[in-house]
Design a protein around this motif. Structure first.
Motif, mmCIF file in Angstrom:
data_model
loop_
_atom_site.group_PDB
_atom_site.id
_atom_site.type_symbol
_atom_site.label_atom_id
_atom_site.label_comp_id
_atom_site.label_asym_id
_atom_site.label_seq_id
_atom_site.Cartn_x
_atom_site.Cartn_y
_atom_site.Cartn_z
ATOM 1 N N PHE A 176 0.863 -1.229 0.000
ATOM 2 C CA PHE A 176 -0.007 0.005 0.103
ATOM 3 C C PHE A 176 0.898 1.317 -0.022
ATOM 4 O O PHE A 176 0.905 2.034 -0.955
ATOM 5 C CB PHE A 176 -0.895 -0.038 1.130
ATOM 6 C CG PHE A 176 -1.765 -1.094 1.197
ATOM 7 C CD1 PHE A 176 -2.904 -1.346 0.508
ATOM 8 C CD2 PHE A 176 -1.369 -2.330 1.975
ATOM 9 C CE1 PHE A 176 -3.586 -2.559 0.389
ATOM 10 C CE2 PHE A 176 -2.239 -3.508 1.850
ATOM 11 C CZ PHE A 176 -3.290 -3.632 1.265
ATOM 12 N N PHE A 177 1.702 1.471 1.033
ATOM 13 C CA PHE A 177 2.652 2.711 1.134
ATOM 14 C C PHE A 177 3.387 2.541 0.084
ATOM 15 O O PHE A 177 3.907 3.727 -0.562
ATOM 16 C CB PHE A 177 3.279 2.874 2.366
ATOM 17 C CG PHE A 177 2.138 3.182 3.733
ATOM 18 C CD1 PHE A 177 1.832 4.360 3.998
ATOM 19 C CD2 PHE A 177 1.657 2.056 4.311
ATOM 20 C CE1 PHE A 177 0.977 4.541 5.049
ATOM 21 C CE2 PHE A 177 0.742 2.265 5.298
ATOM 22 C CZ PHE A 177 0.521 3.458 5.647
ATOM 23 N N LEU A 178 4.002 1.542 -0.687
ATOM 24 C CA LEU A 178 4.806 1.478 -1.774
ATOM 25 C C LEU A 178 4.391 0.835 -2.798
ATOM 26 O O LEU A 178 4.636 1.238 -4.086
ATOM 27 C CB LEU A 178 6.258 0.940 -1.306
ATOM 28 C CG LEU A 178 7.227 1.664 -0.343
ATOM 29 C CD1 LEU A 178 8.487 1.142 -0.143
ATOM 30 C CD2 LEU A 178 7.256 3.435 -0.795
ATOM 31 N N SER A 179 3.700 -0.243 -2.757
ATOM 32 C CA SER A 179 3.156 -1.106 -3.835
ATOM 33 C C SER A 179 2.401 -0.197 -4.706
ATOM 34 O O SER A 179 2.189 -0.421 -5.945
ATOM 35 C CB SER A 179 2.183 -2.093 -3.230
ATOM 36 O OG SER A 179 1.249 -1.727 -2.535
ATOM 37 N N TYR A 180 1.516 0.777 -4.238
ATOM 38 C CA TYR A 180 0.528 1.631 -5.077
ATOM 39 C C TYR A 180 1.074 3.168 -5.129
ATOM 40 O O TYR A 180 0.388 4.085 -5.720
ATOM 41 C CB TYR A 180 -0.981 1.493 -4.501
ATOM 42 C CG TYR A 180 -1.398 0.252 -4.337
ATOM 43 C CD1 TYR A 180 -0.981 -0.767 -4.956
ATOM 44 C CD2 TYR A 180 -2.251 -0.269 -3.403
ATOM 45 C CE1 TYR A 180 -1.621 -2.030 -5.084
ATOM 46 C CE2 TYR A 180 -2.762 -1.489 -3.108
ATOM 47 C CZ TYR A 180 -2.485 -2.389 -4.095
ATOM 48 O OH TYR A 180 -2.930 -3.619 -4.100
#
Lengths: 408, 182
Positions: A176-180
């Motif tokens: 979330f914080f980096l994946s997206y």
């Protein structure tokens, strides 16, 4: 303000896309994977590269993660360069094969997009999946941003397949914080990546399985030599520390980006107190440090980039003589008064020259490690440095947890 | 650094709006970061996205709680308190609406820009997907971007006739957005 467009190869892409592009650039021969939130986009991108012919690999779309890991382990033992990706429950579902891969010393490279694992089915970020597999025998690396994801995957191949190492490597980054997150990533030329990885071709060939030839791989307890193999695993892990530092330096020479190897030290030189963190939280911590430095507050950050093997020598070197150290954990260690990384650092407390330690638990289940939270951690660590009474552990976003610990 | 929060509904291209702008900023040698609010996305459900745009590297990896610019793609949310939550003094709002209804007020709001992005999108691409009009309007309202890098950025999201039509959307957004100081 309105500068003209630059000619560099910087693309705005997500962390997942950065992982997929890095895998493509490393030219793996076999990829086997199964999708899971928040990793799915990695597999979508690789499938797309494969379909368009941009990626010349055997792509095995397996029926589950356990098969994914078994497939890449077997292919790796047969001499192939391999890649896979998973997250959370997917990592759990491949766990026996994760252990077998390490025991077989198969140089598998994978990314794990960090996500919570507790049975309260949290589709949210956290490092519990990493912590729960920390002693599987893999080298664990952790990225802070999308650029570092790409760079670490490339560095991971150099580390895993190095003749002196031959261990699987897992590159972790926060779901979330980096994946997206979409941000600018400098995508290197294929030729430059080929050059960086070509060192491996000049090394002795590792032993591989061949049809018709008899060869045992992996450890088998009923046979002699188990202790020897386990000890060799430990010493190869230990060797990987200096090797990773050297690879990072070489990477800097070729790509112009250096991260410091096992640890990144950010504005620590004259700092009385530092925070110790890992992953995406470090970007936010850096932005708060920048603001507070402008006000004359001498604080810094030590970022863990290599988590397994635990980089205790580098940590002692970086942290010795500081007045106070606040360790930020995004997961739990049961039975300990503090988070897992805090607890591990505690084992080396006597070597830190009197530095005091304090534990912060935050960022669990997508809880945002906000700038306000970081400011609070800095304030409490500063209080500790000033000799004030500070609770040993604070759940930064959950004050109810702190009531019986003398916290506020 | 500009901290921008985007509000809309699933299907309007809210997250893509933020991504196109990050792409455009990077094309000018600046820095941009874009990400969705974490949760499940469904067509029709309220969607929030974030964008940080700066001439210096963007290090923060947290959601935005105190935006200085708001972009509202869904007119039905224009009076929502959640939209204005945490808006910094001197804030700007870019709103997709048929016209300025004259009743949008907030103590920290200093600039309001309105563009009929649904109307323009219907005329140019035949669908009420407002995001490519909004990115053009954003460039004009904020004064942070020329239209050219925005048009170039669209090539990373569309191709062929769709690219041409969406470029027209962005240009019209840039030209037709009406800005008032409050």
């Amino acid at each position: 303000m309105n500068a003209t467009a630059t000619s560099s190869n910087i693309k705005v892409i997500t962390g997942n896309a950065a992982a997929a592009i890095a895998a493509k650039l490393a030219r793996p021969e076999v990829v086997a994977a199964y999708p899971i939130t928040p990793q799915t986009e990695v597999i979508e991108q690789i499938s797309s590269f494969h379909a368009s012919g941009d990626m010349d690999c055997e792509l095995i779309t397996v029926e589950g993660e356990n098969s994914a890991m078994n497939a890449v382990m077997a292919a790796s033992l047969a001499g192939a360069r391999v890649f896979t990706a998973s997250s959370s429950w997917g990592l759990v579902f491949m766990y026996d094969a994760v252990l077998a891969t390490a025991g077989a010393r198969a140089p598998v490279v994978m990314v794990n997009v960090n996500r919570e694992t507790p049975g309260i089915i949290a589709v949210s970020s956290g490092q519990q999946d990493m912590i729960s597999t920390r002693d599987a025998g893999w080298i664990f690396l952790i990225a802070e941003n999308c650029q570092e994801i790409l760079d670490l995957v490339l560095q991971a191949y150099r580390l895993a397949e190095d003749y002196d190492i031959q261990l699987p490597v897992m590159v972790h980054y926060d779901g979330f914080f980096l994946s997206y997150l979409s941000e600018g990533v400098d995508i290197p030329e294929q030729e430059t990546v080929d050059q960086f990885l070509s060192v491996l071709e000049s090394q002795p060939r590792r032993t591989v399985l061949r049809p018709g030839e008899k060869l045992g791989v992996g450890t088998h307890g009923i046979l002699g030599g188990y202790m020897e193999l386990r000890h060799k695993h430990v010493t190869a892990m230990e060797r990987s520390k200096a090797k990773f530092d050297a690879i990072d330096q070489e990477f800097a020479d070729i790509f112009g980006r250096s991260y410091g190897g096992q640890l990144e030290e950010y504005r620590t030189e004259d700092a009385d107190m530092v925070l110790l963190g890992s992953g995406s939280m470090c970007g936010t911590i850096k932005s708060v440090i920048d603001e507070q430095r402008d006000k004359g507050n001498r604080i810094g950050l030590v970022k863990i980039r290599m988590y397994r093997p635990f980089p205790h020598q580098a940590l002692v070197k970086a942290l010795k003589g500081k007045k106070a150290i606040g360790v930020v954990d995004r997961s739990l260690a049961f039975g300990f008064d503090g988070g897992p990384i805090y607890t591990e650092l505690k084992a080396f407390e006597t070597r830190l020259g009197g530095a005091k330690l304090v534990s912060f638990i935050d960022g669990i289940a997508n809880t945002d490690i906000t700038k306000t939270n970081v400011e609070k951690m800095i304030r409490m660590t500063q209080d500790l440095a000033d000799g004030k009474d500070v609770p040993e552990v604070t759940w930064v976003s959950y004050p109810e947890a702190n009531k019986d610990r003398g916290g506020k | 650094m500009s901290e921008v929060r985007f509000h809309g509904r699933g299907g309007q291209g809210v997250v893509t709006t933020s991504k196109i702008l990050a792409n455009a900023f990077v094309r000018t040698g600046q820095f941009g970061a874009s990400f969705p609010m974490f949760g499940f996305e469904r067509r029709g459900a309220p969607v929030t996205a974030f964008g940080r745009f700066s001439d210096r590297p963007v290090k923060e990896k947290t959601q935005i709680y105190n935006p200085n610019i708001l972009v509202v793609l869904d007119p039905s949310q224009k009076h929502s308190s959640a939209v204005f939550d945490g808006l910094l003094p001197g804030g700007m709002l870019l709103l997709n609406d048929k016209k300025n209804s004259g009743d949008i007020r907030h103590e920290n709001l200093r600039k309001l820009a309105v563009v009929d992005a649904n109307g323009i999108a219907l005329e140019e691409i035949g669908l009420p997907i407002p995001n490519t009009v909004v990115v053009g309007a954003f460039a004009k309202m904020s004064g942070l971007l020329d239209i050219e890098p925005v048009l170039e950025a669209l090539a990373d999201f569309f191709s062929g006739k769709k690219l041409d039509a969406n470029k027209v959307c962005a240009k019209r957004g840039f030209e037709e957005v009406a800005t008032v100081d409050l």
